[in-house]
Design a protein around this motif. Structure first.
Motif, PDB file in Angstrom:
ATOM      1  N   LYS A  72      35.778  38.592  27.943  1.00 32.69           N
ATOM      2  CA  LYS A  72      36.626  39.235  28.942  1.00 32.69           C
ATOM      3  C   LYS A  72      35.798  39.522  30.194  1.00 32.69           C
ATOM      4  O   LYS A  72      34.616  39.867  30.096  1.00 32.69           O
ATOM      5  CB  LYS A  72      37.203  40.539  28.397  1.00 32.69           C
ATOM      6  N   LEU A 109      36.061  41.182  34.410  1.00 26.37           N
ATOM      7  CA  LEU A 109      36.810  41.967  35.385  1.00 26.37           C
ATOM      8  C   LEU A 109      36.673  41.346  36.769  1.00 26.37           C
ATOM      9  O   LEU A 109      35.561  41.040  37.213  1.00 26.37           O
ATOM     10  CB  LEU A 109      36.279  43.403  35.419  1.00 26.37           C
ATOM     11  N   VAL A 112      41.672  42.437  34.505  1.00 29.83           N
ATOM     12  CA  VAL A 112      40.769  41.969  33.449  1.00 29.83           C
ATOM     13  C   VAL A 112      41.373  40.718  32.826  1.00 29.83           C
ATOM     14  O   VAL A 112      42.548  40.705  32.451  1.00 29.83           O
ATOM     15  CB  VAL A 112      40.560  43.046  32.365  1.00 29.83           C
ATOM     16  N   CYS A 152      39.362  48.670  29.281  1.00 33.07           N
ATOM     17  CA  CYS A 152      38.796  47.496  28.607  1.00 33.07           C
ATOM     18  C   CYS A 152      37.270  47.599  28.622  1.00 33.07           C
ATOM     19  O   CYS A 152      36.594  46.961  29.432  1.00 33.07           O
ATOM     20  CB  CYS A 152      39.259  46.225  29.316  1.00 33.07           C
ATOM     21  N   CYS A 159      34.358  44.419  28.451  1.00 37.72           N
ATOM     22  CA  CYS A 159      34.178  43.361  29.453  1.00 37.72           C
ATOM     23  C   CYS A 159      32.711  42.935  29.506  1.00 37.72           C
ATOM     24  O   CYS A 159      31.813  43.773  29.415  1.00 37.72           O
ATOM     25  CB  CYS A 159      34.603  43.851  30.835  1.00 37.72           C
TER      26      CYS A 159
END
Length: 530
Positions: free
Chosen positions: A184, A186, A199, A336, A339
């Protein structure tokens, strides 16, 4: 929001054009579609009215004194010299008109001249660029009026958001940072007027999924310029600045350009790198002198019309803006925390001070990267999306969507809402905000007419920032659009079901209604609220 234009029609496309229509700067890119396996080169335009170099130009229009014709546009609309086409005095340039789109607070919207609507300004600007919920509907019409599409409803026009386009662009360099499927990252898109964050998750086969709901804020690079002008106003008085803006607006823009070149862009946040800048009013803005009076004039005369921009003052221009950006990042990372990389893109992300502050605040939690030429990440990514619109596999809904229904009034329902037919209008939820949806996922509901003799049914679609709602007139509820479905066979009474389907496969909401009595299908497209 980025429009992607295919011409000719999609099934026989030869070229893809990505348009980054920004609040303060805009640009476009293009790519010729080649046979499979041949490498496609994306070209970002860097030639604006003969001025070669910048990857974007100002989202500004200069009209004639009657606001009938566009004299010039882009960076030239902010030039200090009057246009030769002007009859007499040129009116003030029209800018920041994109802020009239979408759910932007009224305090953030600039006042437009009489006769200039946001739709007209957008149409004029898109036309001048030289390719000859509500926001996207307006954009479709403006693109049509500008001659960039042949039909308002054409599927040759697709939309993506700025951070999504940037995410697609950054996907190509993920391997450089050791990211693989499942990772993941950003995206922080720092533009001139706004900062947008999202994200994304890297899925198999180079597909992207959205992990958290996109967030944004009014804290782009131009707000640093505004802080500089506010400081200047305190030195010369509000009345002097007001007169300057009214009578010599070109010099205001020249000052901002000079401030950006000499102060804003070089600023690193390190006092050892900084030399106090002497802001010479006589040289930077000679017209301002005649509007300054009283004690301010006496003080400036004493200082030879020079104002010192020291380190603490300049830092004060940046900090309130950057603090808002840091909060937006903090909130996204809280949603999240796993990340792997944060990408800073957009024009303001080139600020060394912004980069330093982000690294100081988050460097121990996440890897921070600034791709080469971050200013073109959005416009290049827009074209990449146009070449492969299936690159985005999932999205997170930012709003709750539903339809107005009219069930029978029941005890416990407000008596004041009971209509003459003994029914009550309510909001029927079909798709909830913050739900991750696959591309082309459909939300369906079978609905019936409320009256046995009606010959059509009108579906009114609403959206809200809340997770649920009961009525369509609640606070934060917005009307998206409506469409009508014919209901023949009145002899069947209420037994004439219609299957209503919403699909969020792209940045627009596609609606389909199937009359299950005669199998006739109706389709329409609404803008997806942003």
């Amino acid at each position: 929001m980025i429009p992607i234009e295919f011409e000719p029609p999609v099934e026989d496309a030869r070229v893809v054009i990505g348009i980054d229509f920004g609040t303060t700067f805009s640009g476009f890119s293009f790519a010729y579609i080649k046979p499979e396996k041949e490498k496609i080169a994306i070209v970002v335009n860097d030639n604006w009215l003969g001025v070669k170099g910048p990857m974007k130009t100002n989202t500004v229009l200069q009209y004639d004194e009657d606001y009938e014709d566009v004299i010039t546009w882009g960076a030239k609309a902010l030039a200090n010299e009057p246009s030769k086409k002007a009859k007499n005095k040129q009116p003030r340039p029209v800018e920041m008109f994109k802020l009239h789109l979408g759910d932007v607070p009224e305090t953030k919207k600039p006042k437009l001249p009489n006769g200039i609507t946001p739709e007209r300004a957008i149409t004029d600007y898109l036309r001048e660029m030289g390719f000859s919920e509500k926001t996207k509907t307006i954009m479709r019409k403006c693109l049509f009026d500008a001659g960039l599409i042949k039909r308002i409803g054409t599927l040759s026009l697709q939309f993506t958001t700025e951070p999504e386009a940037a995410a697609i662009h950054c996907m190509n360099i993920l391997k450089e940072h050791g990211l693989s499927t499942g990772a993941k990252y950003l995206i922080v898109d720092c533009g001139g007027g706004t900062v947008d964050l999202t994200v994304r998750k890297l899925l198999p086969d180079n597909k992207l999924g959205e992990t958290t709901m996109m967030s944004d804020g009014f804290c782009g690079g131009t707000y640093v310029d505004d802080k500089f002008l506010e400081f200047l106003e305190k030195q010369v008085s509000k009345s002097a600045m007001d007169e300057l803006k009214e009578k010599n607006y070109g010099q205001v823009n020249y000052m901002v350009q000079q401030f950006c070149f000499h102060v804003k862009i070089p600023f690193t946040g390190e006092e050892s790198d900084f030399e106090t800048f002497e802001w010479d009013i006589e040289r930077k803005c000679p017209a301002l002198k005649k509007y300054v009076t009283g004690s301010e004039k006496n003080e400036l005369r004493k200082n030879d019309w020079i104002i010192d921009l020291d380190f603490k003052t300049v830092k004060g221009f940046f900090d309130p803006v950057i603090d808002k950006i840091l909060k937006l990042i903090k909130d996204q990372l809280k949603k999240c925390p796993d990340c792997s990389v944060m990408f800073l893109v957009g024009g303001f992300s080139e600020s060394k001070y912004l980069q330093t502050k982000v690294k100081q605040t988050f460097g121990d939690k996440i890897k921070i990267a600034v791709p080469p030429r971050p200013v073109i990440a959005v416009v290049s990514g827009a074209c990449e999306y146009g070449l492969d619109t299936k690159a985005v596999s999932t999205r997170v809904l930012k709003w709750t969507y539903g339809v107005l229904v009219s069930p029978k009034w029941q005890p416990g329902d407000p008596l004041s809402r009971k209509n003459s037919f003994g029914r009550i209008d309510k909001f029927y939820l079909m798709a909830k905000k913050e739900v991750q949806v696959d591309v082309d996922k459909e939300f369906s509901q079978r609905l019936l007419p409320s009256q046995p003799n009606q010959t059509s049914i009108v579906f009114s679609i609403y959206y809200t920032s809340k997770y649920s709602a009961t009525y369509c007139d609640e606070p934060e509820m917005n009307f998206l659009g409506k469409f009508e479905v014919d209901l023949p066979d009145a002899h069947l009474g209420l037994n004439r079901p219609v299957m209503l389907t919403l699909r969020f496969g792209s940045m627009e909401v596609f609606l389909k209604a199937t009359n299950e009595t005669n199998n006739r299908v109706y389709r329409t497209t609404f803008c997806s609220a942003e």
